[in-house]
Design a protein around this motif. Structure first.
Motif, short mmCIF file in Angstrom:
data_model
loop_
_atom_site.label_atom_id
_atom_site.label_comp_id
_atom_site.label_asym_id
_atom_site.label_seq_id
_atom_site.Cartn_x
_atom_site.Cartn_y
_atom_site.Cartn_z
N PRO A 324 -3.34 2.57 -8.57
CA PRO A 324 -2.30 1.91 -7.76
C PRO A 324 -0.90 2.48 -7.95
CG PRO A 324 -3.77 0.29 -8.73
CD PRO A 324 -4.13 1.61 -9.36
N LEU A 325 -0.65 3.16 -9.06
CA LEU A 325 0.67 3.77 -9.21
C LEU A 325 0.95 4.77 -8.09
CD1 LEU A 325 0.99 4.44 -13.06
CD2 LEU A 325 2.28 2.80 -11.70
N ALA A 326 -0.10 5.32 -7.49
CA ALA A 326 0.07 6.31 -6.42
C ALA A 326 0.30 5.66 -5.06
CB ALA A 326 -1.15 7.22 -6.36
N LEU A 327 0.04 4.37 -4.92
CA LEU A 327 0.10 3.73 -3.61
C LEU A 327 1.45 3.89 -2.90
CD1 LEU A 327 -1.95 0.44 -4.04
CD2 LEU A 327 -2.48 2.39 -2.58
N PRO A 328 2.58 3.63 -3.57
CA PRO A 328 3.84 3.76 -2.83
C PRO A 328 4.13 5.20 -2.40
CG PRO A 328 4.26 3.39 -5.17
CD PRO A 328 2.79 3.15 -4.95
N LEU A 329 3.69 6.17 -3.19
CA LEU A 329 3.87 7.56 -2.80
C LEU A 329 3.08 7.86 -1.52
CD1 LEU A 329 5.04 10.38 -3.58
CD2 LEU A 329 2.87 10.81 -4.72
N ILE A 330 1.82 7.40 -1.48
CA ILE A 330 1.00 7.60 -0.28
C ILE A 330 1.60 6.86 0.90
CG2 ILE A 330 -1.31 7.35 0.68
CD1 ILE A 330 -2.32 7.23 -2.24
N ARG A 331 2.06 5.63 0.65
CA ARG A 331 2.67 4.85 1.74
C ARG A 331 3.89 5.56 2.31
NH1 ARG A 331 2.61 -0.60 2.17
NH2 ARG A 331 0.48 -0.41 1.39
#
Length: 522
Positions: A324-331
């Motif tokens: 989930p740490l990657a979620l905002p980057l993907i968003r």
């Protein structure tokens, strides 16, 4: 694969109709804000409703991971307190206990007062009814304000800690915490990192509650002091400042002029260049997620012109294994590719962008996989032939085809959007897809009870029959007519009409012959 776009325009006869996706929070899907908002060739969606569900999903994700400072409402825990969302309330306080606590808060002995403040902050993590009454109807806030307005830095810190946990509670609690806002803002400018961090944390908890509270905070002058905290080298302080700033930016177009006038873009880009901490990068990306969701793309374009794209791509692979740490980057990448094709071009020019996206859509983390497929669907909606050619050459098609036919339906749907976007670009692209593999999966969509899936399946079949030479034979060999007939029995009139039209246009004679043979046999 290089495809000539000359005279390759295709008008799809099938009408994709707008519908509200049955999704998040999490179930069903947190990821369906597709490029229809900007792209004429993508499937229309109810973008505002989808955006609100997406924001709700953000809140849930961040709350579940608050130990990594990715939480929508963060409680400040003591080290001795075990954070277990499913545990029974640890504390039961009688009214006599509340009176004893109040007495300790007003004790002449400083150590007693500090101990009582620490106990109060601990109890506020999961307050029993008696403590809720003390906060909402009693004089709890008034007592804490006296500490905030005092001169003892440690008492101010402990009282702010209590305000932070109150602001992480229900709306009735947050209403009470508003009284402390002027003190919290003043603490942001103190040369006391612990107090600055705690005040920013409390402000972030207040900001998440509602657009009205965000407006109130901004009108009270919170933005510039928060942005200035990004000048510090303290990792925790930068994370907490980003947490508060991202929550203040959650409302669409929420005063972004003021954010940029304060130089937030320069600060965020500088941290992306220099910081390697996964948690810091993730928090910065949460700020960027909301900034890049501006409807007119003004500030997204500005950030891209200032060099945002290579910095985002730089952090893709390091975050790949961190869920989930990657979620905002993907968003953030999804927001960028939701804009004009020029935005997508800038990302595509980064040599590792597409290869890294392939790794993300293969992720074992379900939310990461879904978000990444959303990004891919935005990329495939681009109208530039070189973008589509690069998608083919990078090896996306076999991976998308496998996901669209073999994963769970909600994940399959995300991959299907990308494939439908590719097919919609014209006959040559449609004919390049592996239809022998894809058709059984899309027929399953048609046989499902999900109207969105049925619509996707019918759209694919329409293009298959219109553009692929052996499309009719494939349909007949895989019981496609039976799948179309199943749609004529559902409630949705538009889908029934679409299925009936396809049957009448392409299979009417076959069906009539079949019926005649049955009658002759009888």
């Amino acid at each position: 694969m290089d495809i000539d776009f000359t005279n390759n325009k295709f008008e799809n006869a099938f009408t994709f109709e707008s519908s509200s996706p049955p999704k998040q929070p999490p179930p069903p899907s947190p990821t369906v804000v597709h490029k229809s908002k900007y792209k004429r060739n993508s499937l229309p969606r109810n973008t505002e409703e989808a955006r609100q569900r997406r924001i709700e999903f953000d809140a849930q994700v961040r709350k579940r991971h608050r130990e990594q400072l990715i939480s929508a409402k963060r409680f400040k825990h003591h080290e001795s307190y075990n954070d277990d969302d499913d545990a029974e309330p640890e504390f039961t306080l009688s009214q006599q206990d509340i009176e004893k606590l109040k007495s300790g808060l007003s004790n002449v002995n400083r150590d007693t007062r500090l101990s009582s403040l620490q106990d109060l902050s601990k109890f506020l993590v999961d307050p029993p009814d008696t403590l809720k009454q003390f906060v909402i109807e009693g004089n709890c806030i008034e007592i804490l304000i006296k500490f905030l307005s005092g001169v003892d830095p440690e008492e101010q810190l402990q009282a702010t800690w209590c305000i932070t946990n109150i602001a992480a509670g229900p709306k009735e609690f947050v209403n009470k915490a508003l009284t402390a806002v002027p003190y919290l803002i003043s603490f942001l400018e103190r040369e006391n990192i612990s107090l600055q961090d705690q005040a920013a944390w409390a402000i972030g908890n207040i900001a998440i509650e509602s657009p009205e509270y965000r407006d109130l905070l901004r009108k009270n002058g919170v933005l510039i002091p928060l942005i200035n905290l990004l000048n510090y080298k303290d990792v925790n302080l930068v994370q907490t400042a980003c947490f508060a700033l991202s929550n203040l930016a959650r409302t669409p177009n929420s005063g972004l002029d003021e954010f940029f006038a304060g130089g937030i873009d320069k600060h965020l880009l500088r941290h992306l260049k220099t910081d390697e901490s996964f948690e810091v990068v993730s928090e910065i990306a949460w700020v960027l997620t909301y900034i890049t969701s501006d409807s007119d793309n003004k500030y997204t374009i500005q950030l891209l012109e200032e060099g945002l794209a290579p910095l985002l791509v730089k952090h893709m692979r390091p975050l790949l294994g961190h869920g989930p740490l990657a979620l905002p980057l993907i968003r953030t990448l999804g927001n960028i590719t939701s804009g004009p094709d020029e935005n997508t071009d800038i990302l595509i020019q980064q040599s590792d962008f597409l290869p890294a996206m392939i790794e993300f859509i293969r992720s074992d983390c379900r939310p990461v996989k879904k978000e990444s497929l959303w990004v891919v669907s935005n990329i495939t909606a681009a109208r530039r032939p070189d973008v589509l050619n690069q998608v083919f050459n990078a090896g996306f098609i076999p991976i998308l085809s496998n996901i669209a036919t073999r994963s769970n339906f909600d994940i399959r749907k995300e991959a299907a959007y990308g494939l439908i976007n590719i097919a919609s670009h014209g006959i040559e692209f449609m004919r390049s897809l592996p239809h022998q593999e894809l058709l059984p999966g899309f027929l399953e969509y048609i046989r499902s009870q999900d109207f969105d899936l049925i619509r996707l399946g019918l759209g694919y079949v329409e293009m298959l029959l219109t553009q692929v030479q052996n499309g009719k034979q494939l349909m007949e060999s895989m019981q496609g007519i039976d799948a179309l007939e199943s749609v004529t029995l559902i409630e949705d009139q538009s889908l029934r009409n679409s299925a009936s039209r396809l049957m009448d246009r392409y299979f009417d004679e076959d069906i009539s012959n079949e019926m005649q043979q049955i009658e002759e046999t009888i």
